[in-house]
Design an enzyme around this catalytic site. Sequence first.
Site, PDB file in Angstrom:
ATOM      1  N   SER A  40       0.813  -1.222   0.000  1.00  0.00           N
ATOM      2  CA  SER A  40       0.000   0.000   0.000  1.00  0.00           C
ATOM      3  C   SER A  40       0.843   1.267   0.000  1.00  0.00           C
ATOM      4  O   SER A  40       0.318   2.357  -0.270  1.00  0.00           O
ATOM      5  CB  SER A  40      -0.931   0.022   1.216  1.00  0.00           C
ATOM      6  OG  SER A  40      -1.868  -1.038   1.162  1.00  0.00           O
ATOM      7  N   ARG A  99      -4.166  -5.409  26.222  1.00  0.00           N
ATOM      8  CA  ARG A  99      -5.318  -4.976  27.014  1.00  0.00           C
ATOM      9  C   ARG A  99      -5.290  -5.463  28.451  1.00  0.00           C
ATOM     10  O   ARG A  99      -5.731  -4.748  29.355  1.00  0.00           O
ATOM     11  CB  ARG A  99      -6.619  -5.446  26.340  1.00  0.00           C
ATOM     12  CG  ARG A  99      -6.932  -4.711  25.054  1.00  0.00           C
ATOM     13  CD  ARG A  99      -8.168  -5.293  24.408  1.00  0.00           C
ATOM     14  NE  ARG A  99      -8.449  -4.666  23.125  1.00  0.00           N
ATOM     15  CZ  ARG A  99      -9.270  -5.174  22.210  1.00  0.00           C
ATOM     16  NH1 ARG A  99      -9.895  -6.324  22.457  1.00  0.00           N
ATOM     17  NH2 ARG A  99      -9.471  -4.547  21.079  1.00  0.00           N
ATOM     18  N   CYS A 128     -14.690  -3.906  21.215  1.00  0.00           N
ATOM     19  CA  CYS A 128     -15.863  -3.101  20.848  1.00  0.00           C
ATOM     20  C   CYS A 128     -17.082  -3.395  21.725  1.00  0.00           C
ATOM     21  O   CYS A 128     -17.768  -2.468  22.185  1.00  0.00           O
ATOM     22  CB  CYS A 128     -16.207  -3.310  19.378  1.00  0.00           C
ATOM     23  SG  CYS A 128     -16.390  -5.042  18.884  1.00  0.00           S
ATOM     24  N   LYS A 213     -13.649 -11.478  26.848  1.00  0.00           N
ATOM     25  CA  LYS A 213     -13.154 -10.095  26.852  1.00  0.00           C
ATOM     26  C   LYS A 213     -14.034  -9.203  27.724  1.00  0.00           C
ATOM     27  O   LYS A 213     -13.533  -8.336  28.446  1.00  0.00           O
ATOM     28  CB  LYS A 213     -13.102  -9.549  25.425  1.00  0.00           C
ATOM     29  CG  LYS A 213     -12.001 -10.159  24.569  1.00  0.00           C
ATOM     30  CD  LYS A 213     -12.119  -9.711  23.119  1.00  0.00           C
ATOM     31  CE  LYS A 213     -11.100 -10.432  22.247  1.00  0.00           C
ATOM     32  NZ  LYS A 213     -11.248 -10.093  20.806  1.00  0.00           N
ATOM     33  N   ARG A 235     -23.383 -13.609  16.195  1.00  0.00           N
ATOM     34  CA  ARG A 235     -23.265 -12.850  14.945  1.00  0.00           C
ATOM     35  C   ARG A 235     -24.627 -12.819  14.273  1.00  0.00           C
ATOM     36  O   ARG A 235     -25.274 -13.863  14.116  1.00  0.00           O
ATOM     37  CB  ARG A 235     -22.240 -13.505  14.023  1.00  0.00           C
ATOM     38  CG  ARG A 235     -21.925 -12.671  12.784  1.00  0.00           C
ATOM     39  CD  ARG A 235     -21.084 -11.465  13.109  1.00  0.00           C
ATOM     40  NE  ARG A 235     -19.735 -11.838  13.516  1.00  0.00           N
ATOM     41  CZ  ARG A 235     -18.850 -10.973  14.001  1.00  0.00           C
ATOM     42  NH1 ARG A 235     -19.167  -9.696  14.158  1.00  0.00           N
ATOM     43  NH2 ARG A 235     -17.639 -11.385  14.359  1.00  0.00           N
ATOM     44  N   HIS A 242     -23.347  -2.906  16.942  1.00  0.00           N
ATOM     45  CA  HIS A 242     -23.596  -4.048  17.813  1.00  0.00           C
ATOM     46  C   HIS A 242     -24.676  -3.692  18.828  1.00  0.00           C
ATOM     47  O   HIS A 242     -24.725  -2.563  19.336  1.00  0.00           O
ATOM     48  CB  HIS A 242     -22.330  -4.429  18.583  1.00  0.00           C
ATOM     49  CG  HIS A 242     -21.250  -5.026  17.734  1.00  0.00           C
ATOM     50  ND1 HIS A 242     -21.410  -5.347  16.402  1.00  0.00           N
ATOM     51  CD2 HIS A 242     -19.959  -5.375  18.059  1.00  0.00           C
ATOM     52  CE1 HIS A 242     -20.280  -5.860  15.933  1.00  0.00           C
ATOM     53  NE2 HIS A 242     -19.403  -5.885  16.914  1.00  0.00           N
TER      54      HIS A 242
END
Length: 331
Positions: A40, A99, A128, A213, A235, A242
């Site tokens: 890229s 994290r 998220c 998580k 999903r 979400h």
Amino acid sequence: MAYKVAVLGATGAVGREMLKVLEERHFPISELVPLASERSAGKQLDFAGEKITIRKADENAFAGMDIVLGAAEDEIAKAMAPHIKKAGAVFIDNSHAFRLDKDVPLVVPEVNPEDVKWHNGLIANPNCVTIIAAVAANPISKLSPIKTMIAASYQSVSGAGIGGIRELDAQMAALAKGEPITETKAFAHQIAMNVIPKVGSVKENGYSSEELKLLHEGRKIMHLPEMQVSCTCVRVPVMRSHSIAINLSTERDLTVEEVRAAMLAAPGVKLADEPNSEIYPMPLVTSDQDLVFVGRIRKDMALPNGIALWCCGDQIRKGAATNAVQIAELL
């Protein structure tokens, strides 16, 4: 002051959204450097009415930078973090790599902005689902600490990247023509007209990596190390945003009126709780913006001192890109 900012992984979905959010929020930038893979490098991206050239992400790419926003995968984040810190920049990383490191702040600005102060050149951006759930649950936790959280997430296909979006598009087009769906790539099963009750890899205890998580990151962000969390991630055939059904048990018995008042006053939250008028959080309403919508607030009929709610947020923006830029603004 203006800052020299690099975006690591600038050509991906989250990286591009970071560029968009930086421009929208008028972040004070003296130089912006988009970084991506060698294939890229040399291509151009639009930013604030100008063309900016993508550079190759390597160990020498961070010289002179003040802030690096990370939108790359775990392995790249781990490889580049030492070079970013050596260059004297602060690395705000969206990957999972750091994290749960006890020496790395994990920050949602509406929840624990004070944790930015103890960074050592590295700040982690949460998952998220964790971000959306924490923004929605924190106003309740401030009224009375949360003891138990039971959650079910309904996660859009864009959470799996551009491949998830293309797969749902292609499958819906095939079904509209009456054609059979014979191949799946982004997901284990057909996602069009279906839901898949597994996001992430399943661990020994039967919970998926995505579900765990919310447990581990939620405790760290909300400073509730004893909070019990049980989560199911699903999903769904939705393009973006979400949704999460959350049932909480708090130390003190709270009224619905108290909770609604707290939501109205909470940063980053929009109360959408008039179900008799068909007003409640939905993906179509919450996409391409930065607030977490909260509604369907009611007393939980099973949990002691329980509150039930439904929340929804754009996982690419607030769940990733915008949260990272907000951390940079705190810096």
